[in-house]
Enzyme design. Structure first.
Site, short mmCIF file in Angstrom:
data_model
loop_
_atom_site.label_atom_id
_atom_site.label_comp_id
_atom_site.label_asym_id
_atom_site.label_seq_id
_atom_site.Cartn_x
_atom_site.Cartn_y
_atom_site.Cartn_z
N GLY A 137 0.80 -1.25 0.00
CA GLY A 137 -0.02 0.10 -0.14
C GLY A 137 0.65 1.30 -0.04
O GLY A 137 1.75 1.26 -0.72
N VAL B 42 0.19 4.45 5.62
CA VAL B 42 -0.38 3.35 6.55
C VAL B 42 0.73 2.51 6.85
O VAL B 42 0.63 2.11 8.00
CB VAL B 42 -1.42 2.64 5.67
CG1 VAL B 42 -1.92 1.39 6.41
CG2 VAL B 42 -2.68 3.55 5.36
N GLU C 119 5.36 -3.38 0.82
CA GLU C 119 5.50 -3.24 -0.56
C GLU C 119 4.83 -2.08 -0.81
O GLU C 119 3.64 -1.70 -0.72
CB GLU C 119 4.77 -4.29 -1.32
CG GLU C 119 5.64 -5.64 -1.04
CD GLU C 119 6.95 -5.90 -2.23
OE1 GLU C 119 6.74 -5.17 -3.17
OE2 GLU C 119 7.53 -6.73 -2.00
N CYS D 249 1.87 0.30 -8.82
CA CYS D 249 3.14 0.64 -8.04
C CYS D 249 4.37 0.81 -8.98
O CYS D 249 5.25 1.58 -8.63
CB CYS D 249 3.49 -0.05 -6.86
SG CYS D 249 3.45 -1.86 -7.26
#
Lengths: 368, 476
Positions: free
Chosen positions: B189, B193, B211, B246
């Site tokens: 994410g 967070v 990741e 990503c």
């Protein structure tokens, strides 16, 4: 514990700040005065100090933090690292047990030497991989204890004012902490050898306890001192459940020639490492990774593992501009999708038929 | 009162203690079950991805279904080999001895997944966790609700629920889960967070894999096959969930001179791929939700860059669609150059010399991937040597994801730890060091009472110098 990680960090090409322990001030000072004379000051720095300095250092953004110490401080380090998403290696401790199966004669003698050497040899028990407590079958305990007593006398002497070849306790705080372990009800009564204290010189005699209460602090916290509790069991196999009921230790030592027991210990317990028929020595084997699991830490070093711990392994893919795979690109259609399915399943015959437009003759259309 | 997370962990711990998840047979049975899910429920998975992201079937198949199937098949094929202890050569210092490294499960692990590849990023780590013999709780992303529900249903039906659980939910459920003690946590994410996850893990000394993402740059040199370059950039950007990936190229760096050619090549191929009206193309994912749509609109409408749009810019708020958009010569201090775009906007930053792009990349946080299109061997070597990123691909974008021989993970702000292929197995294993000794080869010099001759012998042994060892033994 200061220089070994430094070697890893440097060999991996990093710049390093070292904060040696303030509890060992002479070493800290020696490192601080010697390292700048030999190493590149622009890349390797020593910062001496206590927890206030450590806190300041932890506020900075590091690319990696390597910490050796207690789980309590390990949590503080990791929480500080979390703010910057800094990866950490934590080398912590735990209650490292030694399991002693039925040995006799010269094997028992050798085992006892290694056990004594693994308990009081490393820093009078103040070592993360030092033996914490011993598990043995009840009927073998008397012979073991006699052998151990003789060994201790030979190695260290038996007068607390005049102990040889053994470290002292690092400071008064830890001395008092260890003494407190002995003062709990039931614990003092279980001392069967030693127990003498010399507060002025911070010496504690190698001490053996037999079956202290399992809920006493001496059996729930890492001792980190020269007290050896011996826990007796009906059968030596019970040691596996005993160990599993407790947090995962940094090392398990097992003196046994019983292959089945060895396999069970390996398969059914979890620890940083397991050593059969010896103690401590796995530390100097560079081919083996040194690190914990669970409460004993995470990450590892020694040998090439030190290099890896301070490195980022970057994946690199090289491609050329040819060949190009058309079905990779939009606009997509059934033909391209079927091509991809066939290609990825290595269905070469199907692929050939597909390209020739003949596949539909053999295989009905996929239901949508 | 026990909450849902506590109860789940308690049950999983009990399963792990029983030793069930350690057996090769159990791991194989679970991996085969996952393969069955992917084979028999392909259509439902594609539908769920259509519902959550309007993901084209082509992407759903390659990126999610095929990737998961492939990962499963590799684990099934290699598991026995991965589980085997690795013998090591112990040296002189512990002679005689034998050593090995034994992989063992960590125990009970938590996998927190994300919304852009909601099936893949949930199941792929679970494959690794199971292969390594762990029990696992999967928390799929609530931002992809159809996939989350489907995962819960299918994993619940096919897998051993005493060891593999899916817990759906949002912030409240995730917080409850993070309060538990795990043996490993894997989070995919964003950085914000991730910090929360890492802080929660710190309380229990739990190791984590993060990741994350970053601004993945693509450097485009001159004297290359520009058509293929453009197609590969488009494929990695808009062909991957419309830039919401990503490892999508976030922005391009090229020389001032070459930039117009790059724009033209991209524009030409974009039209071939998505037609004159890309908002009408069914080959593009939509923006996942209104929150991200608004975020991307804000980046486009920022007065520093709104005038720099040279292609695209169209948007359809009702259907949450934004057309592939290229911006030229954006300023370094604009919003779009200071946060991960995660959408179909592609800024082009121009430099005087192509080598200047390396410094520009290194001035930002380390990205998850960095790309270079060139035929210049020296430039390739310099790029690999000096640009730090999770991974690098030369003359390609995003495809390194499919190479299981390469570890997939970030560095710095883009994350820590890696997975894929055997790296997944390793990520969820503890590699236990084992040293075996006998009582032969006793060196009494080890033991107290310490004496000078003992020290001399030990020093000689450590050096491995036979002459000195003899001298020490003979007392010379």
């Amino acid at each position: 514990l200061t220089l070994d990680p430094l070697i890893g960090a440097i060999s991996a090409g990093n710049t390093v700040v070292i904060k040696p322990s303030e509890l060992a001030p002479a070493c800290s000072s020696l490192l601080s005065s010697t390292i700048p004379l030999y190493l590149d000051n622009k890349a390797v720095k020593i910062v001496e100090g206590g927890s206030d300095i450590a806190q300041e250092l932890l506020q900075q953004q590091w690319d990696k933090i390597f910490f050796t110490g207690s789980p309590r401080v390990g949590r503080i380090v990791m929480s500080a690292a979390a703010k910057h998403l800094t990866p950490v290696t934590l080398e912590l401790g735990g209650k490292c047990p030694v399991i002693l199966d039925s040995y006799s004669g010269s094997d028992l003698k050798s085992a006892v030497k290694r056990i004594a050497g693994g308990k009081w040899g490393p820093c009078a028990g103040q070592a993360c991989i030092g033996i914490d407590y011993l598990l043995v079958q009840q009927k073998l305990a008397p012979v073991l204890i006699e052998s151990l007593k003789r060994c201790i006398k030979r190695f260290y002497g038996d007068n607390v004012q005049n102990l040889q070849s053994i470290c002292r306790i690092v400071n008064k705080n830890h001395f008092d902490r260890i003494c407190n372990l002995l003062e709990e009800p039931g614990v003092a009564a279980s001392i069967i050898y030693g127990g003498s204290l010399d507060r002025e010189n911070l010496m504690i005699e190698p001490t053996i306890l037999l079956d202290p209460p399992l809920d006493a602090q001496i059996m729930t916290e890492e001792i980190f001192g020269p007290l050896l509790p011996i826990i007796t069991l009906d059968k030596i196999e019970e040691s596996i459940d005993f160990i599993n009921a407790r947090p995962k230790p940094l090392a398990i030592y097992a003196f046994t020639n019983d292959k089945k027991l060895k396999d069970r210990i390996l398969q059914e317990t979890s620890s940083g490492s397991v050593t059969f028929n010896d103690t401590i020595i796995q530390f100097i084997c560079d081919a083996l990774p040194f690190g914990g699991v669970g409460q004993s830490g995470f990450g590892r070093y020694h040998g090439k593992y030190s290099f890896d711990t301070f490195s980022h392994e970057k994946g690199v893919l090289h491609r050329s501009f040819f060949p190009e795979l058309e079905p990779r690109y939009p606009p997509w259609n059934d033909f391209k999708l079927e091509f991809i399915r066939l290609a990825y399943n290595f269905d070469y015959v199907g692929l050939l038929l597909h390209l020739l437009g003949l596949r539909r003759l053999f295989i009905p259309n996929r239901a949508r | 009162m026990e909450n849902m997370a506590e109860a789940a962990v308690k049950e999983l711990r009990s399963t792990v203690s029983s030793g069930k998840t350690k057996s090769y047979e159990w791991r194989i049975s679970q991996l085969k079950a996952i393969l069955k899910i992917v084979t028999h429920h392909e259509n439902e998975i594609i539908e769920a991805l259509r519902s959550d992201l309007n993901k084209p079937e082509h992407e759903a198949f390659i990126h999610e279904i095929f990737s998961v199937a492939s990962s499963c098949k590799l684990a099934l094929k290699e598991l026995r080999r991965w589980m085997k202890p690795q013998k090591v050569k112990t040296g002189m210092l512990t002679f005689p001895s034998s050593g090995e490294i034994v992989p063992e499960p960590l125990g009970v692990v938590l996998v927190i997944s994300t919304w852009n590849y909601p099936f893949l990023i949930a199941v792929d780590p679970v494959i690794g966790a199971i292969a390594a013999g762990n029990a696992v709780v999967l928390k799929p992303s609530e931002v992809a609700p159809a996939t989350s529900a489907l995962l819960s249903k299918l994993l619940g039906e096919y897998l051993d629920t005493s060891a593999v659980k899916v817990i759906e939910g949002a912030v409240r459920e995730t917080t409850e889960l993070l309060a538990q003690k795990w043996d490993k946590i894997m989070y995919t994410g964003n950085g914000r967070v991730a910090r929360i996850v890492l802080a929660a893990a710190a309380k229990h000394l739990t190791p984590v894999i993060l990741e994350l993402g970053g601004k993945c740059p693509a450097v485009v040199d001159a004297n290359i096959n520009l058509k293929v370059t453009a197609r590969r950039i488009i494929s990695g950007k808009w062909g991957c969930n419309n830039g919401q990936t990503c490892i999508s190229p976030d922005y391009i760096l090229t020389t001032k001179e070459y930039a117009p050619k790059v724009v033209d090549a991209l524009a030409a191929e974009l039209e071939k791929f998505y037609g004159k009206d890309p908002l009408g193309s069914n080959d593009l994912s939509r923006i996942v939700n209104i929150h991200h749509f608004d975020r991307l609109e804000k980046l486009m409408d920022d007065e520093k860059v709104s005038g720099k749009i040279v292609h695209g810019g169209q948007r359809d708020k009702t259907n949450l669609k934004i057309a592939p958009t290229i911006l030229l010569d954006v300023e370094e201090d604009s919003l779009i150059m200071n946060e991960e775009i995660f959408g179909p906007l592609l800024p082009i930053v121009t430099v005087n010399k192509i080598e200047d792009s390396f410094g520009a990349i290194n001035a930002k946080g380390k990205p998850l991937a960095a790309y270079l299109f060139t035929n210049d061997k020296t430039l390739k070597e310099e790029f690999v040597r000096s640009v730090s990123a999770g991974a690098i691909a030369i003359n390609e974008t995003a495809l390194h994801f499919m190479e299981v021989g390469l570890p997939f993970g970030g560095v710095g702000e883009s994350g820590m730890g890696s997975y894929h292929g055997k790296f997944s197995f390793d990520a969820f294993s503890h590699k236990k060091a084992v040293l075996r000794r006998g009582f032969g080869g006793e060196v009494s010099a080890r033991y107290p009472p310490y004496a000078p001759w003992k020290l001399q012998l030990l020093k000689a042994l450590v050096k491995g110098n036979i002459i000195e060892i003899l001298r020490a033994l003979l007392g010379w």
